[in-house]
Scaffold this motif. Structure first.
Motif, mmCIF file in Angstrom:
data_model
loop_
_atom_site.group_PDB
_atom_site.id
_atom_site.type_symbol
_atom_site.label_atom_id
_atom_site.label_comp_id
_atom_site.label_asym_id
_atom_site.label_seq_id
_atom_site.Cartn_x
_atom_site.Cartn_y
_atom_site.Cartn_z
ATOM 1 N N ASN A 117 0.834 -1.267 -0.154
ATOM 2 C CA ASN A 117 0.009 0.027 -0.137
ATOM 3 C C ASN A 117 0.796 1.113 0.032
ATOM 4 N N PRO A 118 1.792 1.453 0.989
ATOM 5 C CA PRO A 118 2.536 2.704 1.007
ATOM 6 C C PRO A 118 3.385 2.892 -0.207
ATOM 7 N N VAL A 119 3.904 1.527 -0.780
ATOM 8 C CA VAL A 119 4.873 1.827 -1.917
ATOM 9 C C VAL A 119 4.010 2.075 -3.333
ATOM 10 N N ASN A 120 2.619 1.741 -3.402
ATOM 11 C CA ASN A 120 1.858 2.053 -4.388
ATOM 12 C C ASN A 120 1.529 3.591 -4.701
ATOM 13 N N PHE A 121 1.371 4.054 -3.008
ATOM 14 C CA PHE A 121 1.193 5.665 -3.057
ATOM 15 C C PHE A 121 2.314 6.320 -3.356
ATOM 16 N N ILE A 122 3.641 6.019 -2.934
ATOM 17 C CA ILE A 122 4.896 6.718 -3.385
ATOM 18 C C ILE A 122 4.823 6.588 -5.048
ATOM 19 N N HIS A 123 4.777 5.186 -5.486
ATOM 20 C CA HIS A 123 4.937 5.078 -6.984
ATOM 21 C C HIS A 123 3.962 5.894 -7.733
ATOM 22 N N GLY A 124 2.563 5.744 -7.172
ATOM 23 C CA GLY A 124 1.786 6.494 -8.045
ATOM 24 C C GLY A 124 1.963 8.157 -8.053
ATOM 25 N N ASP A 136 20.605 16.678 -11.999
ATOM 26 C CA ASP A 136 20.752 16.043 -10.755
ATOM 27 C C ASP A 136 19.137 15.556 -10.207
ATOM 28 N N LEU A 137 18.185 16.407 -10.569
ATOM 29 C CA LEU A 137 17.049 16.030 -10.132
ATOM 30 C C LEU A 137 16.335 15.070 -10.844
ATOM 31 N N SER A 138 16.434 15.232 -12.194
ATOM 32 C CA SER A 138 15.752 14.080 -13.095
ATOM 33 C C SER A 138 16.350 12.706 -12.790
ATOM 34 N N SER A 160 15.955 7.534 -10.118
ATOM 35 C CA SER A 160 16.320 6.545 -9.045
ATOM 36 C C SER A 160 15.198 6.133 -8.200
ATOM 37 N N MET A 161 14.175 7.148 -7.843
ATOM 38 C CA MET A 161 13.009 7.021 -6.825
ATOM 39 C C MET A 161 12.278 5.789 -7.521
ATOM 40 N N ARG A 162 12.028 6.095 -8.762
ATOM 41 C CA ARG A 162 11.035 5.252 -9.603
ATOM 42 C C ARG A 162 11.653 3.707 -9.738
ATOM 43 N N ILE A 163 13.095 3.574 -9.870
ATOM 44 C CA ILE A 163 13.700 2.450 -10.012
ATOM 45 C C ILE A 163 13.409 1.635 -8.610
ATOM 46 N N ASP A 186 10.048 0.599 -8.225
ATOM 47 C CA ASP A 186 9.843 -0.546 -9.087
ATOM 48 C C ASP A 186 10.257 -1.977 -8.328
ATOM 49 N N ARG A 187 11.576 -1.891 -7.993
ATOM 50 C CA ARG A 187 12.156 -3.070 -7.280
ATOM 51 C C ARG A 187 11.332 -3.438 -5.999
ATOM 52 N N ILE A 188 10.867 -2.639 -5.246
ATOM 53 C CA ILE A 188 10.117 -2.819 -4.035
ATOM 54 C C ILE A 188 8.771 -3.549 -4.476
ATOM 55 N N ARG A 189 8.167 -3.037 -5.572
ATOM 56 C CA ARG A 189 6.725 -3.762 -6.046
ATOM 57 C C ARG A 189 7.178 -5.158 -6.450
ATOM 58 N N GLU A 190 8.337 -5.241 -7.338
ATOM 59 C CA GLU A 190 8.790 -6.449 -7.839
ATOM 60 C C GLU A 190 8.768 -7.602 -6.621
ATOM 61 N N ILE A 191 9.690 -7.171 -5.621
ATOM 62 C CA ILE A 191 9.912 -7.983 -4.610
ATOM 63 C C ILE A 191 8.505 -8.507 -3.685
#
Length: 771
Positions: free
Chosen positions: A511-518, A563-565, A570-573, A576-581
């Motif tokens: 749930n929190p990962v989906n919130f951050i990812h979205g 560096d901001l982009s 990096s945050m999206r990667i 994505d890694r947390i969602r994959e796990i």
């Protein structure tokens, strides 16, 4: 009685087989033009010469036809390939020339727009100089191309030379203008005081007549390029048509060669077969009628004529031997009657066979056991023709073959026998080989006696021993089943609790990962909008207030923008890694599912690898363990998904443990050159089965260890690190729950490989679930 061998002249005078009523009628031979001369020439040749000449002529005709067809086809194919290569080269030259014209014009226009920005102006000046040289080179290449002499007529080829002649002066003037412009730009760099004159001069160059005609030349090149591509397609079609014609020529020549070869084969076969048929008819008539007065006609001087002469001599010799044989048979019959009288008087059972285990005789007692009227009735029979069972007959034949092959007698052979009355008896048989006068084995002689009562006592004792052994095995199986049930209960409870825990953790993290990812998508859009706004400010207000400039320098705005982009990516990667796990944990948490489902095997393997990812990372002792996946095209498999995930987890964990232990004994440099690897291969075994192989390049194992891998509580790990239950339970899940196979192949120093074979739709799966 002796006969003289007839001479060839006498044999030629024997009555012809055409007039003999005992021989079958022959069809009349086909007579072709000049057949008499050709037949006479053929009769004078040997059989090998007849066949050789026929083959040589047939192969020569076929070779000539195929060679002529190939040469004609190759010539036309070469012409078509030249036309195709010419069209392809013309397309390439026109495309390059058109691209150079357009690029040069574009950079000339951009140069004027870049005058206020020195960096961009310098870059556009360099591009314009480079494109000018490319334009000059491509125009020269096109001019050289149209001046080539072509070995074929190409009406379309006139369009490009006409264009080059028409605009040659224009392009030369345009290139000279661009060259002067680039030299001017190199000598007078733009400054604030020279902007207006420089813009005026660039505007004059862009409005020049030669510059205005560049786009017209590019349009003409587009039209010529379309025609060139049509010509290339026509050349491809022509090449295909030439190839078809070449094949047709070769096929027609081959068919003609086959027809001629068939005619020659028929003529040759008739020339050879006719005298053979006549000789064969004589031989058959002699065999069927015992008429030894018949003689075969001798019509040729080759091997067939010699065969007919030999047959005539053989017939006369056989007539002489026939009379001698009748006298010998009478003497043999008298001797056999005396021998039969002697063996019938002996109280033991006796029989003898030939080399092929066919009965040659026996005494009267043997005939009574076999249910025959007299001993003579057994002659020519085999064991399969007598009342014995098939198994008994097979055993007798095997013993006979063994005695004859070894040329050694066998005594005291215990065997069963079913008599003609259906009674089962036990015999003790002695068998010895029979020899001819040269000492060669020609058959077998056997005697036997009845030991039924003694055998019955032995069988009763053996039955009692078997009952005791059966009771012992039943007790041992009961103990093994009890241990297995205990293991299943312990492991099922443990894996069920693990599955619930993993599923709960995955749900809470998701749930929190989906919130951050979205929200990362929206954050990225907002930040890009702000960066775009800052860029607009910098474009239209290049000299901001000194306080703003100081703040830009303090926060290092250029580095922050770049560096901001990267930070957002990096945050999206990471998410994505947390969602994959989390997804892998949710897939793996199906351990407590009890229903059979259609499952993607690769998904289960990937989920297990994700969970084990931390154990695969590089450590201080060794580099990262590489996982090489070679997945085949597998269908969805009907199985217990959670239990199969448990099998994958056990096998992969054991492979990692083995590689970790092996790596501690290797130098680090060797591990870098030859890293630890795990190979996962999947493929269909056939239309009903799939196979999964998990291998490593570790130290391997001995044959003694491999033989005990799937035994409960057997482990090679230190105390506290292994229980010896993982492979045992995995073997039970694959074999009993899924009706598959699990086995291991390993050699010391060459790694290990575990193989899982699973049915795609196991027929006994419902029964396994009920159990």
């Amino acid at each position: 009685m002796s006969t003289s061998t007839p001479r060839p002249q006498e044999l030629a005078q024997v009555t012809s087989t055409h007039d003999n009523p005992l021989l079958p009628n022959r069809k009349k031979a086909i007579r072709l033009p000049y057949s008499n001369q050709l037949t006479h020439w053929f009769k004078s040749l040997r059989v090998g010469q007849k066949i050789g000449y026929g083959y040589a002529l047939s192969l020569g005709i076929a070779a000539i036809g195929a060679t002529v067809g190939g040469i004609l086809g190759s010539h036309y194919q070469y012409q078509a390939s030249l036309l195709e290569e010419h069209a392809q080269e013309e397309i390439s030259l026109i495309s390059d020339l058109q691209t150079s014209l357009l690029q040069t014009h574009v950079h000339q226009v951009r140069l004027m727009a870049a005058i206020p920005r020195p960096d961009q102006f310098a870059a556009e000046s360099t591009h314009l100089s480079t494109q000018t040289r490319l334009l000059q080179r491509h125009w020269a290449a096109a001019t050289a191309f149209v001046q080539q002499d072509l070995p074929f007529d190409d009406p379309h080829h006139r369009q490009l030379p006409e264009l080059l002649r028409q605009y040659d002066t224009t392009i030369a003037l345009y290139i000279q203008q661009l060259t002067e412009l680039t030299l001017l730009l190199e000598q007078v760099p733009p400054a604030a005081t020279t902007l207006a004159p420089l813009q005026q001069q660039l505007l004059q160059y862009s409005q020049h007549r030669a510059t205005a005609q560049v786009m017209a030349i590019a349009d003409r090149l587009s039209e010529i390029l379309v025609d060139s591509r049509e010509e290339y397609e026509e050349s491809e079609d022509h090449a295909k048509l030439v190839a078809q014609h070449q094949l047709q020529i070769i096929v027609i020549s081959t068919i003609a060669s086959i027809v001629i070869a068939a005619f020659l084969a028929y003529f040759t076969s008739r020339a050879i077969a006719a005298p053979i048929e006549e000789t064969t008819q004589v031989a058959q008539a002699v065999a069927q009628t015992d008429n030894f007065n018949l003689q075969a006609p001798v019509s040729t001087n080759d091997e067939i004529g010699m065969l007919a002469t030999s047959l005539n001599q053989l017939i006369q010799r056989f007539q002489q031997l026939q009379s001698e044989q009748k006298a010998s048979e009478q003497q043999l019959h008298d001797s056999q009657q005396l021998l039969q009288l002697v063996i019938d008087t002996i109280p033991q059972t006796i029989f003898w066979k030939d080399r092929h285990s066919v009965f040659l005789g026996c005494n009267r007692k043997m005939a009574e056991i076999a249910g025959l009227k007299n001993p003579e009735a057994i002659v020519g029979k085999t064991d399969y023709d007598l009342p014995w069972t098939t198994a008994e007959s097979d055993f007798y034949r095997e013993c006979d073959r063994r005695v004859m092959d070894s040329n050694m007698p066998e005594l005291g052979i215990v065997e069963s026998l079913q008599t003609a009355t259906g009674e089962q008896r036990w015999l003790e048989t002695n068998k010895a080989p029979l020899h001819d006068r040269a000492g060669n084995v020609m058959g077998i002689l056997a005697t036997f006696q009845d030991i039924t009562e003694r055998k019955a006592a032995e069988l009763q004792l053996q039955h009692l021993n078997q009952e005791l052994e059966l009771q012992s095995l039943q007790l041992k199986d009961a103990l093994t089943q009890l241990k297995t049930s205990q293991l299943q209960l312990i492991q099922t409870e443990k894996m069920s609790s693990l599955g619930q825990l993993v599923a709960g953790v995955a749900h809470e993290i998701n749930n929190p990962v989906n919130f951050i990812h979205g929200n990362l998508t929206h954050a990225n859009e907002y930040i890009q909008d702000l960066l775009g706004l800052i860029e607009l400010y910098q474009r239209y207000y290049p000299q901001p207030h000194s306080e703003i400039q100081a703040e830009i320098a303090a926060i290092d705005l250029d580095f922050l923008t770049t560096d901001l982009s990267k930070l957002l990516r990096s945050m999206r990667i990471g998410t994505d890694r947390i969602r994959e796990i989390v997804l892998s944990l949710r897939n793996f948490s199906r351990l407590d599912e009890s229903e059979v489902k259609d499952v993607d095997i690769h998904e289960g393997i990937d989920s297990t690898l994700t969970i084990l990812h931390n154990r695969l990372k590089a450590k201080a002792e060794h580099p990262e363990i590489e996982v090489i996946r070679e997945y085949g095209q597998l269908p969805r498999v009907e199985c217990y998904a959670g239990q199969l995930n448990q099998v994958f987890m056990n096998l992969l964990s054991n492979a990692i443990d083995a590689l970790d232990e092996w790596a501690t004994k290797q130098p680090y440099q060797d591990l870098v050159a030859n890293p630890a690897r795990i190979y996962i291969r999947t493929e269909p075994l056939n239309q009903h089965w799939i196979v999964i192989r998990i291998a490593d390049n570790g130290a391997g194992m001995t044959e003694a260890v491999r033989a005990k891998l799937f035994d409960p509580f057997f482990t090679t790990k230190p105390v506290g690190r292994g229980t010896g239950l993982g492979l045992s339970i995995s073997h039970q899940i694959v074999t009993e729950k899924h009706g598959g196979k699990l086995y291991c192949q390993s050699q010391l120093g060459q790694g290990s490989e575990f193989t899982i074979e699973l049915p795609i739709q196991p027929s006994a799966l419902q029964g396994s679930q009920a159990g």
